[in-house]
Scaffold this motif. Structure first.
Motif, PDB file in Angstrom:
ATOM      1  N   ALA A 135       0.820  -1.208   0.000  1.00  0.00           N
ATOM      2  CA  ALA A 135       0.000   0.000   0.000  1.00  0.00           C
ATOM      3  C   ALA A 135       0.860   1.267   0.000  1.00  0.00           C
ATOM      4  O   ALA A 135       0.486   2.272  -0.605  1.00  0.00           O
ATOM      5  N   LEU A 136       2.019   1.222   0.662  1.00  0.00           N
ATOM      6  CA  LEU A 136       2.820   2.444   0.755  1.00  0.00           C
ATOM      7  C   LEU A 136       3.343   2.859  -0.617  1.00  0.00           C
ATOM      8  O   LEU A 136       3.319   4.040  -0.968  1.00  0.00           O
ATOM      9  N   ASP A 137       3.840   1.892  -1.399  1.00  0.00           N
ATOM     10  CA  ASP A 137       4.299   2.233  -2.747  1.00  0.00           C
ATOM     11  C   ASP A 137       3.157   2.801  -3.581  1.00  0.00           C
ATOM     12  O   ASP A 137       3.338   3.747  -4.350  1.00  0.00           O
ATOM     13  N   GLN A 138       1.973   2.218  -3.424  1.00  0.00           N
ATOM     14  CA  GLN A 138       0.831   2.695  -4.200  1.00  0.00           C
ATOM     15  C   GLN A 138       0.444   4.114  -3.796  1.00  0.00           C
ATOM     16  O   GLN A 138       0.186   4.970  -4.649  1.00  0.00           O
ATOM     17  N   LEU A 139       0.406   4.355  -2.490  1.00  0.00           N
ATOM     18  CA  LEU A 139       0.029   5.691  -2.015  1.00  0.00           C
ATOM     19  C   LEU A 139       1.096   6.712  -2.406  1.00  0.00           C
ATOM     20  O   LEU A 139       0.777   7.857  -2.741  1.00  0.00           O
ATOM     21  N   THR A 140       2.363   6.281  -2.390  1.00  0.00           N
ATOM     22  CA  THR A 140       3.436   7.199  -2.762  1.00  0.00           C
ATOM     23  C   THR A 140       3.358   7.544  -4.251  1.00  0.00           C
ATOM     24  O   THR A 140       3.505   8.709  -4.629  1.00  0.00           O
ATOM     25  N   LEU A 141       3.108   6.530  -5.089  1.00  0.00           N
ATOM     26  CA  LEU A 141       2.989   6.819  -6.521  1.00  0.00           C
ATOM     27  C   LEU A 141       1.802   7.746  -6.773  1.00  0.00           C
ATOM     28  O   LEU A 141       1.891   8.668  -7.599  1.00  0.00           O
ATOM     29  N   ALA A 142       0.711   7.528  -6.041  1.00  0.00           N
ATOM     30  CA  ALA A 142      -0.453   8.412  -6.204  1.00  0.00           C
ATOM     31  C   ALA A 142      -0.069   9.853  -5.865  1.00  0.00           C
ATOM     32  O   ALA A 142      -0.392  10.791  -6.605  1.00  0.00           O
ATOM     33  N   ALA A 143       0.643  10.034  -4.753  1.00  0.00           N
ATOM     34  CA  ALA A 143       1.057  11.387  -4.355  1.00  0.00           C
ATOM     35  C   ALA A 143       2.033  11.970  -5.376  1.00  0.00           C
ATOM     36  O   ALA A 143       2.002  13.171  -5.679  1.00  0.00           O
TER      37      ALA A 143
END
Lengths: 410, 410
Positions: free
Chosen positions: A291-299
């Protein structure tokens, strides 16, 4: 006695004995004292590591970006931003399709940058393109597909993944306008996998006529197109051609990845699916990107950092390609294919044995692939090199090019 | 004409036409003008999102840690440290077993904290426990295993994963000393999956005698033990009992996860394998956790941040458990099982229907599971609640407990 011998308190010894019994190292039976458990065997010998292949001095394998180009500082900042505003449940067990934030931002980015017609509910994240292909093949097979047309030449691992998913591979010839449509028509395939933006490894782009014909084939026969848009963001001579997906979203699986634009190690890719395939894909998923990689890419996408990174990388790779083309022209070696992506196809003069050039390059510390690496066994092809210019870091590129020139002088 | 009508330059119109033709939206034929391509259909209607289940006010589902406890600032700092010293090739395509840095640090952490006997070459990272179980089952099946003994009660998704991997499930009864060994002996199973540190959901720990007997069974029959050490770090009444794995590393697959100690959303877990199973597991992997999460966890472990996080979480959860036990005692409801983990088993008085209590709780905005959720269909069990006290955030825990008290007053 043991406590006295060791000069520690009795309580410590009792505690240690209890712990060792609890963990099974000792066995204690009423009336028969405490013994070392027979099962408390010595740990296994450490496994011998396979001897690593010697790392080449300069690596021209295709398909890998410059790892030093990863925007580390911006990525850390994007993670911090993402965590500052994260909804706590995003760190729990999640939607198998991916975090809603990323799917929302991706749908909008893909519409803007690649002309993809979709909405967040049809976007599924996965750990890279190969994994996405695996999921798409399993899902298509579950809906009855049996034969998948694949470009020849192509990437060997893709052939393996398709076969492992239980689909029969039908090779399709490729020319300078992309995959040959009459072969698709003759293939009796249920679906085809294509690289319309930049055929790998031949470097052609799928022509407008063939795009239309492929979509016409899919809608007429109920077939599917899997669009591998791996290089869609890296076109150098003109505005990138948009994805085919928008021509027939109901007959397309669009697949993209952050492996080229950011780093393969991220293990982040995405599928854009027709509505009826979403549940099929979710049903065969059994692992998910963090989830962290996904949230970071979103940001990172939201802040415009991703666009800046792609623009920057495009400039860097374009310069490298120009320098490679110029260096090869001096040796009268033509580079074919469109000005795009992270690799170029270099035709060798007739009579030159591709394998010999590859071996000579290895002798000079250069890792490089011949076209044969990507051609189906037994199929003939003109001798050529597939030169990936993404991987060598900037500071080593001049030397790497000079070394390549030396190899090709022979 | 179009250029004049729109008040733009002729060049712009020509360029737009060329782009639209290249993307397949228009078709242009010599002599017949330019037309909108028949295939340029409108995008599909957006898919209707399934209506989300209403989120309960207080969530006592077991197996989920408090998401607000994730050490966000330390994690960001660990990522920055990891990226500062990263070897560029770590961001490329990686070793399927995981990044060497994390496997090295994990081997040493597991030896120190859990008594695991291993070396980095035998550690494989994966995206969480369920994925690790899936890999282990596929690998065991490839080596000839057909029947897997599983504790009953257990987690339903684990049953599904095992069955999907082609193994037959043999249910094994559990009592206050863990799984019953005579049932293992009678099971003709090729392997067993156990939770020795803290049986889920009954809360017992596997007794020293049974640990020894289970290892003896495995070595005598050539069987395997899959050790789910999900709660190994969270023991409150004594030093945690070490993992079973060291008793017979050649017959064990040890499985751990960061889902309880950090966050499920990380999707990070690890297997410790016997030498001969490493290649079997690698052969069935087709997706991998991201390199950045792995490098960050390695940096977090190295700095001691992980140990601090576990110590802190242990304190928080221990207090919650104590408060839960005290609140239930006031209602004369006994909590069974050892003082460990993130859940407690609460026995209901005879004659009380478990389902009714669960439904009443839902009416009060409390999500809670009955023991029946984890019991094989058709099997009888005493009425009980499985109360997960990990999830409600600290600020809501008092209210959540009071609400639970209200429900149980009835």
């Amino acid at each position: 006695m043991l406590a006295r011998d060791l000069g520690v308190s009795r309580g410590t010894v009792v505690e240690v004995y209890e712990q060792l019994i609890a963990e099974g190292y000792l066995t204690a039976r009423q009336g028969s004292g405490t013994e070392v458990a027979r099962s408390a065997v010595a740990p296994a010998q450490p496994r011998a590591e396979p001897t690593a292949e010697p790392t080449p001095r300069f690596d021209f394998h295709p398909g890998v970006p410059d790892p030093t180009s990863f925007p580390a500082d911006q990525w850390v900042r994007a993670l911090r931003r993402a965590l500052r505003s994260v909804r706590p449940e995003r760190l729990g067990y999640q939607d198998p399709r991916g975090t809603p934030e990323l799917r929302f931002v991706l749908a909008s980015y893909l519409a803007r940058a690649r002309g993809v017609a979709t909405s967040p509910e049809l976007v599924v994240t996965c750990s890279g393109f190969v994994r996405g292909l695996d999921l798409a093949c399993h899902a298509l097979r579950a809906t009855g597909a049996r034969r998948l047309g694949m470009e020849n030449p192509t990437i060997p691992i893709h052939l393996e993944v398709v076969a492992a998913a239980g689909l029969e591979v039908v090779p399709l010839e490729v020319d300078e306008h992309g995959v040959r449509i009459e072969m698709v028509e003759a293939s009796r395939a249920d679906a085809v996998l294509v690289t319309p933006a930049h055929q790998f490894p031949l470097g052609s782009t799928l022509s407008p006529e063939r795009r239309t014909a492929l979509v016409e084939w899919a809608t007429r026969t109920g077939g599917f197109v899997i669009e591998d848009d791996y290089d869609g963001e890296f076109r150098y001579d003109r505005q990138p051609v948009g994805a085919m997906q928008a021509l027939a979203p109901e007959h397309e699986v669009y697949a993209g990845t952050a492996s080229k634009s950011l780093a393969p190690g991220l293990r982040l890719g995405w599928l854009v699916l027709p509505d009826h395939l979403v549940d099929e894909v979710v049903a065969v998923m059994e692992s998910f990107p963090g989830a962290l990689d996904q949230l970071t890419l979103a940001a990172f996408l939201t802040s415009g950092g991703y666009d800046r990174q792609v623009r920057h990388a495009r400039l860097v790779y374009r310069r490298r390609r120009d320098r490679l083309v110029a260096a090869l022209l001096r040796r009268r070696l033509p580079v074919t294919g469109i000005a795009a992506g992270l690799h170029a196809l270099v035709e060798l003069p007739g009579g030159v044995a591709e394998e010999e050039v590859v071996a000579r390059a290895a002798g000079h510390g250069l890792a490089i692939d011949g076209l044969g690496t990507f051609t189906a066994p037994g199929q003939r092809h003109a001798p050529a090199l597939v030169v990936g210019y993404g991987r060598p870091p900037d500071h080593a590129f001049t030397t790497a090019l000079a070394r390549l020139g030396t190899v090709l002088r022979g």
